[in-house]
Structure formats: structure tokens, C-alpha cells
Design a protein around this motif. Sequence first.
Motif, PDB file in Angstrom:
ATOM      1  N   LEU A   1     -10.367 -10.530   0.860  1.00  0.00           N
ATOM      2  CA  LEU A   1      -9.624  -9.320   0.877  1.00  0.00           C
ATOM      3  C   LEU A   1     -10.150  -8.094   0.764  1.00  0.00           C
ATOM      4  N   SER A   2     -11.065  -8.009  -0.256  1.00  0.00           N
ATOM      5  CA  SER A   2     -11.946  -6.549  -0.401  1.00  0.00           C
ATOM      6  C   SER A   2     -12.805  -5.973   0.866  1.00  0.00           C
ATOM      7  N   LEU A   3     -13.122  -6.914   1.495  1.00  0.00           N
ATOM      8  CA  LEU A   3     -14.056  -6.468   2.665  1.00  0.00           C
ATOM      9  C   LEU A   3     -13.223  -5.757   3.700  1.00  0.00           C
ATOM     10  N   HIS A   4     -12.011  -6.357   3.809  1.00  0.00           N
ATOM     11  CA  HIS A   4     -10.996  -5.871   4.877  1.00  0.00           C
ATOM     12  C   HIS A   4     -10.452  -4.616   4.482  1.00  0.00           C
ATOM     13  N   ILE A   5      -9.900  -4.551   3.104  1.00  0.00           N
ATOM     14  CA  ILE A   5      -9.506  -3.469   2.725  1.00  0.00           C
ATOM     15  C   ILE A   5     -10.296  -2.226   2.535  1.00  0.00           C
ATOM     16  N   GLU A   6     -11.411  -2.400   2.305  1.00  0.00           N
ATOM     17  CA  GLU A   6     -12.804  -1.409   2.251  1.00  0.00           C
ATOM     18  C   GLU A   6     -12.849  -0.752   3.603  1.00  0.00           C
ATOM     19  N   LYS A   7     -12.830  -1.556   4.612  1.00  0.00           N
ATOM     20  CA  LYS A   7     -12.875  -1.198   6.248  1.00  0.00           C
ATOM     21  C   LYS A   7     -11.561  -0.236   6.674  1.00  0.00           C
ATOM     22  N   GLN A   8     -10.497  -0.680   5.902  1.00  0.00           N
ATOM     23  CA  GLN A   8      -9.500   0.074   6.015  1.00  0.00           C
ATOM     24  C   GLN A   8      -9.589   1.426   5.722  1.00  0.00           C
ATOM     25  N   PHE A   9     -10.099   1.678   4.087  1.00  0.00           N
ATOM     26  CA  PHE A   9     -10.334   2.830   3.453  1.00  0.00           C
ATOM     27  C   PHE A   9     -11.372   3.594   4.293  1.00  0.00           C
ATOM     28  N   GLN A  10     -12.357   2.939   4.876  1.00  0.00           N
ATOM     29  CA  GLN A  10     -13.464   3.646   5.799  1.00  0.00           C
ATOM     30  C   GLN A  10     -12.851   4.287   6.854  1.00  0.00           C
ATOM     31  N   LYS A  11     -11.833   3.600   7.613  1.00  0.00           N
ATOM     32  CA  LYS A  11     -11.094   4.232   8.687  1.00  0.00           C
ATOM     33  C   LYS A  11     -10.311   5.429   8.395  1.00  0.00           C
ATOM     34  N   LYS A  12      -9.896   5.613   7.090  1.00  0.00           N
ATOM     35  CA  LYS A  12      -8.824   6.634   6.850  1.00  0.00           C
ATOM     36  C   LYS A  12      -9.756   7.887   6.155  1.00  0.00           C
ATOM     37  N   ASP A  13     -10.784   7.551   5.201  1.00  0.00           N
ATOM     38  CA  ASP A  13     -11.474   8.589   4.739  1.00  0.00           C
ATOM     39  C   ASP A  13     -12.053   9.536   5.374  1.00  0.00           C
TER      40      ASP A  13
ATOM     41  N   SER B   1       0.843  -1.276  -0.086  1.00  0.00           N
ATOM     42  CA  SER B   1      -0.111  -0.170   0.051  1.00  0.00           C
ATOM     43  C   SER B   1       1.025   1.280   0.012  1.00  0.00           C
ATOM     44  N   ASN B   2       0.406   2.345  -0.391  1.00  0.00           N
ATOM     45  CA  ASN B   2       0.996   3.559  -0.390  1.00  0.00           C
ATOM     46  C   ASN B   2       0.752   4.420   0.557  1.00  0.00           C
ATOM     47  N   GLU B   3      -0.361   4.473   1.165  1.00  0.00           N
ATOM     48  CA  GLU B   3      -0.668   5.573   2.228  1.00  0.00           C
ATOM     49  C   GLU B   3      -1.852   5.137   2.916  1.00  0.00           C
ATOM     50  N   LYS B   4      -2.826   4.394   2.701  1.00  0.00           N
ATOM     51  CA  LYS B   4      -4.057   4.755   3.478  1.00  0.00           C
ATOM     52  C   LYS B   4      -4.224   3.139   4.185  1.00  0.00           C
ATOM     53  N   VAL B   5      -4.102   2.112   3.364  1.00  0.00           N
ATOM     54  CA  VAL B   5      -4.630   0.566   3.814  1.00  0.00           C
ATOM     55  C   VAL B   5      -3.269   0.111   4.593  1.00  0.00           C
ATOM     56  N   ASN B   6      -3.651  -0.355   5.821  1.00  0.00           N
ATOM     57  CA  ASN B   6      -2.608  -1.062   6.829  1.00  0.00           C
ATOM     58  C   ASN B   6      -2.599  -2.669   6.173  1.00  0.00           C
ATOM     59  N   VAL B   7      -1.821  -2.876   5.232  1.00  0.00           N
ATOM     60  CA  VAL B   7      -1.931  -4.406   4.806  1.00  0.00           C
ATOM     61  C   VAL B   7      -1.502  -5.265   5.765  1.00  0.00           C
ATOM     62  N   ALA B   8      -0.863  -5.036   6.763  1.00  0.00           N
ATOM     63  CA  ALA B   8      -0.396  -5.939   7.712  1.00  0.00           C
ATOM     64  C   ALA B   8      -1.496  -6.333   8.730  1.00  0.00           C
ATOM     65  N   GLU B   9      -2.432  -5.511   8.734  1.00  0.00           N
ATOM     66  CA  GLU B   9      -3.875  -5.990   9.582  1.00  0.00           C
ATOM     67  C   GLU B   9      -4.609  -6.821   8.702  1.00  0.00           C
ATOM     68  N   VAL B  10      -4.723  -6.467   7.353  1.00  0.00           N
ATOM     69  CA  VAL B  10      -5.424  -7.142   6.427  1.00  0.00           C
ATOM     70  C   VAL B  10      -4.863  -8.594   6.556  1.00  0.00           C
ATOM     71  N   ALA B  11      -3.655  -8.713   6.323  1.00  0.00           N
ATOM     72  CA  ALA B  11      -2.903  -9.967   6.285  1.00  0.00           C
ATOM     73  C   ALA B  11      -3.012 -10.881   7.411  1.00  0.00           C
ATOM     74  N   ALA B  12      -2.697 -10.045   8.400  1.00  0.00           N
ATOM     75  CA  ALA B  12      -2.836 -10.938   9.745  1.00  0.00           C
ATOM     76  C   ALA B  12      -4.229 -11.501   9.943  1.00  0.00           C
ATOM     77  N   PHE B  13      -5.350 -10.739   9.462  1.00  0.00           N
ATOM     78  CA  PHE B  13      -6.630 -11.416   9.573  1.00  0.00           C
ATOM     79  C   PHE B  13      -6.724 -12.829   9.048  1.00  0.00           C
ATOM     80  N   PHE B  14      -6.108 -13.005   7.883  1.00  0.00           N
ATOM     81  CA  PHE B  14      -5.976 -14.341   7.094  1.00  0.00           C
ATOM     82  C   PHE B  14      -4.787 -15.058   7.463  1.00  0.00           C
ATOM     83  N   GLY B  15      -4.084 -14.953   8.836  1.00  0.00           N
ATOM     84  CA  GLY B  15      -3.127 -15.738   9.181  1.00  0.00           C
ATOM     85  C   GLY B  15      -1.819 -15.688   8.681  1.00  0.00           C
ATOM     86  N   GLY B  16      -1.557 -14.370   8.218  1.00  0.00           N
ATOM     87  CA  GLY B  16      -0.198 -14.070   7.503  1.00  0.00           C
ATOM     88  C   GLY B  16       0.043 -12.771   8.255  1.00  0.00           C
TER      89      GLY B  16
END
Length: 321
Positions: free
Chosen positions: A309-321, A272-287
Motif C-alpha cells: 500500500l505504501s508504494l502507491h500512497i507515496e506515489k499519490q503524495f509525490q503527485k500532489k507535493d 484521506s483528508n486531502e492529498k491521497v486519492n484512496v480510490a485509486e490505491v484501492a482500485a489497484f488492489f482490486g477494490g
Amino acid sequence: MKTIDLEKICEGAEKIGISGHVRPDGDCVGSCMALYLYLKKTVREADISVFLEKPAEIYNSLQGVDEIRTEAGEDEVFDVFFALDSSADRLGEAEKLFRQAKKKVNIDHHISNEQGCGDENYVIPAASSTSELVYKLMKKDKVDAEIAKAVYIGIIHDTGVFQYSNTSPETMRIGAELIAYGFDFPKLIEETFYEKSYVQNQILGRALLESVLFMDGRCIVSVVEKKTMDFYQVTPKDLDGIVNQIRNTKGVDCAIFLYQTGVLEYKVSMRSNEKVNVAEVAAFFGGGGHMRAAGCTMSGTYHDVINNLSLHIEKQFQKKD
Ligand code: 5GP
Ligand code: MN
């Protein structure tokens, strides 16, 4: 977190082991080889082994890579065992050696491994790379050009050659100290980071061509199926860097790259460049991983994986927007 003392940790040790995560990347190989070369110099009486899956050929110029052990003996007990750039559960073959070692040491920078898994832990999520952390633990008068080169490889791979936001002023200062050892750093960057084989470029082209924008152009995804990998005769190591390339698309914050690892199974790489915390998304799926670079393995069809994945990425965007 306080620092750890390599000399004290290894005092009196007769058998020392080092390992890093499965599918070793530049930082993993660099940090393991740097520590291996350093300990061979400073703990001369010890028998030292480094365990890793066979690294990609681009790392062949590092001293000691031909001494890497790819298989672990069942009943080997180490006085000290280092897990680098990894938690215990990602050590693959070496996990059992780590767990049965008399002293376990964990050096890492993955936010998903913040607690550490050793008796002694040096886990700094803000650090650019595990290689940077390993270098900070070394006595500088014992570092030589080969050790410096291994550390440098690790740093350039995890920072995208000092570009990503994990690059700190200290990373740059360390980079400056390292090149003063006189190894051919432009060649090292070119050969290990930028240069691609013909088939690597072909599969990169395929992945770019077939990439799909979604979420109003804020996300991009591309997938490489097993049959395509077979067609181009590439292995997972040849796919390194594709996710960074699709992430460069203007307007995109989150890039997802998948390659098939089995029937209804995909390895997922996210950036990700700025908004999505991909560590959180990956951790949800065991990574796990970092805020801007993370990964996991997921089951299902390509569409299942993207939907989940989209469900979790969408949530990340909602947190930041
Ligand atoms: P990559 O996408 O390049 O494979 O990995 C990006 C980052 O996420 C790296 O720091 C890597 O170690 C971490 N990572 C990738 N896959 C996994 C995984 O399955 N589990 C965990 N814990 N970390 C991962
Ligand atoms: Mn790393």
C-alpha cells in the motif's frame, strides 16, 4: 448523466428485487430500505424483495429490516433488479439474481463504478450517498416518515453527519426536507452513528493505542488480528468507525485500518483528508470506493500489505507535493 424514471422502469413488473454490497454500511442499508418501502407503496401489484447480508443491529429501527432476505434462490428471475451502492461483483449472494434479471438497474456513487453495470444506470460520483440519489428519484408526495428516515440514515453515515467533503449544498437541502417528516433525528444519529457498545470501545482503544505513524507522520496504520477479535468477541461490524477515528490524528492525511479475515488475508479500509486519492490505491488492489474513503481485500502478512500500500500512497503524495 441523465436521470432515470423509477415509475417507467417498474411499469408492468411483477417481481422486483433490490440489493446492495456485501458488508452493508449505513448508506447501503438506508438506500435499499428506502427504495424497498417506496416501491411497496408505489408499485403495489409487484412482489418486491430486498436481499442483503444481515445488517448491524443499529439499523433495526428501520421499517422493513425484518423482511430482508439473506439468501437468494438459484432460479428466481426478476423483471427488474436494482443494484444499489454497488457494482455487480460486490452484490454477494444477489449477484446471480442481478445478472439473470430481465432489467438491471444500477444506482451508485462509487467513482470506481463510474460506468455502471445495469441496462439503466444512475451513477453520480459527486453525490454524497446512494441514499441521496434514491431520494432524488422519488416522487416527493409519496415519501413518508419511514422512507425519509431510511434516506437520512444513509446520508448521515456516508457524510459523517454532514461533515465530509462529499456534503454539498443539495445534501443539506435534502437533509432539511427529510427532518421535516418528523422522525427523531437526534436519536437516530446518536444510536446509529455515535453510540458504541462496551466491546466496540475497547477494541477502538486497542486500535488507537497500537496505531503507528509513518511517512513522516502523514500516514497512520492500525491492525486488528483475528485472535484479538476473538478475545474481545467482536465481529467485523464492530470495527466500523475505527478508521475515521485514527484519521483524526493531527498531521495525518492518510489512515489505513486492517482487520484479519483469514490466514494471510486482510480487509483494508482507507481514509484521506486531502492529498491521497484512496480510490485509486484501492482500485489497484482490486477494490474501490471514493477519493476520500475506499477499501480492498489483500493477501500476505501485515507487513506485506503495508509495504504494498505504501508504494502507491507515496506515489499519490509525490503527485500532489
Ligand atoms: P469501508 O472502509 O468503510 O469499508 O469502505 C469505504 C468505501 O469503500 C465504501 O464506499 C465501500 O463501499 C468501498 N469499499 C470498501 N471495500 C471495498 C472493496 O473491497 N471493493 C470496492 N469496490 N469497494 C470497497
Ligand atoms: Mn455509499
